[in-house]
Write a protein that holds these residues in place. Structure first.
Motif, mmCIF file in Angstrom:
data_model
loop_
_atom_site.group_PDB
_atom_site.id
_atom_site.type_symbol
_atom_site.label_atom_id
_atom_site.label_comp_id
_atom_site.label_asym_id
_atom_site.label_seq_id
_atom_site.Cartn_x
_atom_site.Cartn_y
_atom_site.Cartn_z
ATOM 1 N N TRP A 242 -8.165 3.799 1.063
ATOM 2 C CA TRP A 242 -7.871 4.473 2.383
ATOM 3 C C TRP A 242 -7.107 3.723 3.420
ATOM 4 C CZ3 TRP A 242 -10.177 4.475 7.607
ATOM 5 C CH2 TRP A 242 -10.060 5.549 8.294
ATOM 6 N N ALA A 243 -6.028 4.522 3.956
ATOM 7 C CA ALA A 243 -5.109 3.669 5.191
ATOM 8 C C ALA A 243 -5.830 4.134 6.477
ATOM 9 C CB ALA A 243 -3.719 4.300 4.995
ATOM 10 N N GLU A 244 -6.115 2.887 7.191
ATOM 11 C CA GLU A 244 -6.577 2.965 8.362
ATOM 12 C C GLU A 244 -5.661 3.797 9.267
ATOM 13 O OE1 GLU A 244 -9.494 2.668 11.395
ATOM 14 O OE2 GLU A 244 -9.604 1.774 9.471
ATOM 15 N N ASP A 245 -4.264 3.530 9.028
ATOM 16 C CA ASP A 245 -3.368 4.023 9.847
ATOM 17 C C ASP A 245 -2.262 4.321 8.926
ATOM 18 O OD1 ASP A 245 -1.049 4.705 11.494
ATOM 19 O OD2 ASP A 245 -1.571 3.258 12.976
ATOM 20 N N ALA A 246 -2.406 5.848 8.700
ATOM 21 C CA ALA A 246 -1.336 6.435 7.496
ATOM 22 C C ALA A 246 0.115 6.228 8.273
ATOM 23 C CB ALA A 246 -1.899 7.864 7.241
ATOM 24 N N LEU A 247 0.340 6.565 9.422
ATOM 25 C CA LEU A 247 1.685 6.234 9.939
ATOM 26 C C LEU A 247 2.445 4.998 9.817
ATOM 27 C CD1 LEU A 247 1.684 8.821 12.947
ATOM 28 C CD2 LEU A 247 2.324 9.099 10.505
ATOM 29 N N GLN A 248 1.352 3.867 9.864
ATOM 30 C CA GLN A 248 1.769 2.546 9.898
ATOM 31 C C GLN A 248 2.325 2.132 8.269
ATOM 32 O OE1 GLN A 248 -1.044 -0.824 10.095
ATOM 33 N NE2 GLN A 248 0.237 -1.639 11.929
ATOM 34 N N VAL A 249 1.562 2.392 7.620
ATOM 35 C CA VAL A 249 1.798 2.262 6.075
ATOM 36 C C VAL A 249 2.966 2.923 5.575
ATOM 37 C CG1 VAL A 249 -0.498 1.407 5.591
ATOM 38 C CG2 VAL A 249 0.395 3.658 5.142
ATOM 39 N N MET A 250 3.157 4.246 6.049
ATOM 40 C CA MET A 250 4.412 5.044 5.994
ATOM 41 C C MET A 250 5.544 4.381 6.297
ATOM 42 S SD MET A 250 5.287 7.857 4.284
ATOM 43 C CE MET A 250 3.981 9.246 4.106
ATOM 44 N N SER A 251 5.436 3.888 7.768
ATOM 45 C CA SER A 251 6.610 3.439 8.178
ATOM 46 C C SER A 251 7.205 2.057 7.649
ATOM 47 C CB SER A 251 6.480 2.950 9.748
ATOM 48 O OG SER A 251 5.841 4.348 10.634
ATOM 49 N N ALA A 252 6.271 1.288 6.853
ATOM 50 C CA ALA A 252 6.691 0.307 6.446
ATOM 51 C C ALA A 252 7.249 0.304 4.672
ATOM 52 C CB ALA A 252 5.235 -0.736 6.081
ATOM 53 N N ALA A 253 7.115 1.681 4.376
ATOM 54 C CA ALA A 253 7.620 1.873 2.940
ATOM 55 C C ALA A 253 8.961 2.360 3.106
ATOM 56 C CB ALA A 253 6.718 3.065 2.343
ATOM 57 N N ARG A 254 9.898 2.139 2.003
ATOM 58 C CA ARG A 254 11.071 2.822 1.807
ATOM 59 C C ARG A 254 11.224 4.325 1.397
ATOM 60 N NH1 ARG A 254 15.680 -1.246 -0.585
ATOM 61 N NH2 ARG A 254 15.031 -2.316 1.461
ATOM 62 N N VAL A 255 10.587 4.493 0.334
ATOM 63 C CA VAL A 255 10.576 5.672 0.103
ATOM 64 C C VAL A 255 9.118 6.287 -0.353
ATOM 65 C CG1 VAL A 255 11.185 7.293 -1.988
ATOM 66 C CG2 VAL A 255 12.903 5.394 -1.220
ATOM 67 N N CYS A 256 8.854 7.748 -0.185
ATOM 68 C CA CYS A 256 7.525 8.241 -0.443
ATOM 69 C C CYS A 256 7.753 9.004 -1.574
ATOM 70 C CB CYS A 256 7.087 9.368 0.972
ATOM 71 S SG CYS A 256 5.875 10.315 0.929
ATOM 72 N N LEU A 257 6.935 9.064 -2.532
ATOM 73 C CA LEU A 257 6.740 9.897 -3.599
ATOM 74 C C LEU A 257 5.666 10.923 -3.687
ATOM 75 C CD1 LEU A 257 7.069 6.958 -6.349
ATOM 76 C CD2 LEU A 257 8.885 8.025 -5.161
ATOM 77 N N ALA A 258 5.956 12.133 -3.777
ATOM 78 C CA ALA A 258 4.929 13.350 -3.858
ATOM 79 C C ALA A 258 5.392 14.243 -4.780
ATOM 80 C CB ALA A 258 5.008 13.976 -2.296
ATOM 81 N N PRO A 259 4.674 13.637 -5.942
ATOM 82 C CA PRO A 259 5.422 14.537 -7.246
ATOM 83 C C PRO A 259 3.863 15.529 -7.565
ATOM 84 C CG PRO A 259 4.191 12.581 -7.815
ATOM 85 C CD PRO A 259 4.317 12.204 -6.493
ATOM 86 N N LEU A 260 3.813 16.593 -6.659
ATOM 87 C CA LEU A 260 2.810 17.615 -6.783
ATOM 88 C C LEU A 260 3.193 18.668 -7.798
ATOM 89 C CD1 LEU A 260 2.478 17.805 -3.117
ATOM 90 C CD2 LEU A 260 0.912 16.961 -4.691
ATOM 91 N N ARG A 261 2.350 19.111 -8.659
ATOM 92 C CA ARG A 261 2.731 20.056 -9.786
ATOM 93 C C ARG A 261 2.104 21.463 -9.603
ATOM 94 N NH1 ARG A 261 2.110 16.806 -15.536
ATOM 95 N NH2 ARG A 261 0.181 16.076 -14.791
ATOM 96 N N PHE A 262 1.117 21.573 -8.832
ATOM 97 C CA PHE A 262 0.699 22.611 -8.093
ATOM 98 C C PHE A 262 -0.010 22.250 -6.717
ATOM 99 C CE2 PHE A 262 -3.147 20.458 -9.714
ATOM 100 C CZ PHE A 262 -4.300 20.698 -8.950
ATOM 101 N N GLY A 263 -0.220 23.497 -6.052
ATOM 102 C CA GLY A 263 -0.720 23.322 -4.549
ATOM 103 C C GLY A 263 -0.131 24.654 -3.692
ATOM 104 N N ALA A 264 -0.613 24.405 -2.495
ATOM 105 C CA ALA A 264 -0.337 25.611 -1.715
ATOM 106 C C ALA A 264 -0.064 25.014 -0.239
ATOM 107 C CB ALA A 264 -1.226 26.804 -1.901
ATOM 108 N N GLY A 265 0.150 25.800 0.893
ATOM 109 C CA GLY A 265 0.487 25.369 2.033
ATOM 110 C C GLY A 265 1.712 24.359 1.949
ATOM 111 N N ILE A 266 1.760 23.878 3.162
ATOM 112 C CA ILE A 266 2.460 22.788 3.600
ATOM 113 C C ILE A 266 2.157 21.343 3.571
ATOM 114 C CG2 ILE A 266 4.384 24.374 4.367
ATOM 115 C CD1 ILE A 266 3.592 23.459 7.363
ATOM 116 N N LYS A 267 2.638 20.222 3.306
ATOM 117 C CA LYS A 267 2.251 19.066 3.095
ATOM 118 C C LYS A 267 2.339 18.035 4.095
ATOM 119 C CE LYS A 267 1.939 21.002 -1.010
ATOM 120 N NZ LYS A 267 2.648 22.320 -0.756
#
Length: 431
Positions: A281-306
């Protein structure tokens, strides 16, 4: 002159909200904060146990009241509270408590927060399982991603879950929909009256500081609650197919996977030698997201918005996803990264975004533009309040015109009421 009484709102939650664990929890908190800005008096109740990442609602001035399923103590509680608005968090709560709300507080506006269409997500999951069973090819899912709304309807229509979920939508006076694609599915295919639905996407404030620069970032990132089946499927697809394709082109690439409630089966996938890091678990999701260069979200099913993709835009982090991931999120505007239909295209675009600064900067700018055009809290918050106030003002005519909902309440609530009362009586005998 006395001040007018504050609007009383009761929220009946499927779970206690965990905004740092899921998009559903984040959206619920955005709704609650919108109500608080109006000075509304809010009580949050749930029959669920408390999760380890739950929000501190009491610190915000929201009363927290645990409730029980199949227990008439809820009747006394809600009768005394006498709310003006009751918000059901997902359709299962309307099934359990809707008839009690109607009995005790018939004049309260009944609102359903759908979060996403669970019946659509489950139908897509079944389709994916059929596709994987029929073929060992883990690369090309173009046909799966290309289904039209009519095909979605035909697959969903025979399921018990769709019948339950859409019946709950009819029984409510107003339904909050996070996805405009799901609105069209309900209106065009299931013939739900449009006036029962209100588009309410994720609501965010635009970032005030510039995002971290290309040179300051490193590694790929994927994030999502492991209890959410689409996220677990995405991790498996990355492990078996996508990440090996990326590492063929970037042998030193590193992928950091974060998620709440990480199970042993996920930690077992961790392999530092392959650059595949399961980080919990990330204590601060925005912090780890800001440190990454590319986000991967390979969703093959789902609904709503992400929510993870909105977070990526907030952090200025380009992403690579699928048509399921991008569904209902960008309209006619360019996507801040890449939307792909095959494993090879996914890997190729991930590598190109990671290496090409010019393309990366273009995607970052597109993400910030998308936030401004579709997700601003200052636009959607007031629209939600205005719609609720309008529905309260015209409640009698809304219910008169929704005969199907009235009919469903008559039949479903009787059966649910009698079953609940039977369970309660049985529980008393046992104890």
């Amino acid at each position: 002159m006395s001040q007018p009484r504050a609007t009383k709102v009761l929220v009946i939650g499927y779970v206690w909200p965990e905004p740092r664990s899921s998009a559903a929890g984040g959206h619920m908190m955005q709704i609650l904060e919108t109500f608080l800005e109006q000075g509304w008096d809010i009580t949050f109740s749930s029959p669920a146990g408390t999760g380890e990442h739950r929000a501190d609602l009491a610190a915000l001035g929201i009363r927290e009241v645990p409730i029980e399923l199949n227990n008439s103590s809820f009747d006394s509680f809600i009768s005394q509270l006498a709310p003006d608005v009751v918000l059901f968090d997902r359709f299962m709560m309307e099934e359990q408590f809707g008839w009690r709300v109607e009995q005790q507080c018939p004049d309260a506006l009944r609102v359903l927060e759908t979060s996403d269409l669970q019946s659509l997500r489950d139908a897509r999951h079944l389709r994916l399982k059929e596709r994987l069973k029929a073929s060992d090819d883990a690369d090309d899912f173009s046909e799966l991603f290309a289904k039209a709304l009519r095909a979605e309807f035909e697959f969903m229509a025979g399921t018990d879950l769709a019948k339950r979920e859409i019946a709950a939508i009819y029984r409510c006076d107003l339904n909050l929909m996070i996805s405009d694609v799901e609105i069209e599915l309900l209106v065009e295919q299931f013939k739900v009256p449009r006036n029962l639905l209100h588009g309410c996407p994720l609501m965010v404030d635009l970032p005030s500081a510039p995002p971290a620069a290309f040179e300051e970032r490193a590694h790929f990132l994927s994030i999502g609650n492991f209890r959410h089946a689409p996220n677990w499927d995405a991790v498996l697809w990355m492990k078996t197919t996508l990440w090996p394709l990326i590492r063929e082109q970037l042998p030193s690439a590193q992928l950091h996977i974060y998620g709440a409630y990480t199970p042993p089966k996920a930690t077992a996938l961790h392999n530092a030698a392959q650059g595949f890091h399961v980080m919990n678990w990330a204590e601060d999701a925005l912090q780890v997201m800001s440190a990454a260069r590319v986000c991967l979200a390979p969703l093959r099913f789902g609904a709503g918005i992400k929510g993870k993709l909105v977070d990526a835009m907030l952090c200025g982090t380009p992403n690579v996803t699928t048509p399921i991931g991008a569904e209902a999120m960008h309209g006619d505007e360019p996507w801040p990264g890449a939307v792909t239909r095959t494993a090879q295209a996914f890997a190729d675009n991930a590598v190109q975004l990671y290496k090409d600064k010019t393309r990366w900067l273009d995607a970052q700018a597109q993400g910030l533009q998308l936030l401004a055009s579709r997700y601003q809290r200052t636009r959607h918050g007031p629209a939600l309040i205005a719609r609720i106030n309008e529905c309260r003002l015209h409640l009698s005519s809304i219910r008169r015109d929704n005969f199907t909902g009235s009919m469903l309440r008559h039949h479903q609530h009787k059966s649910t009421q009698y079953m609940s009362q039977w369970i309660e009586a049985k529980n008393r005998l046992i104890t």
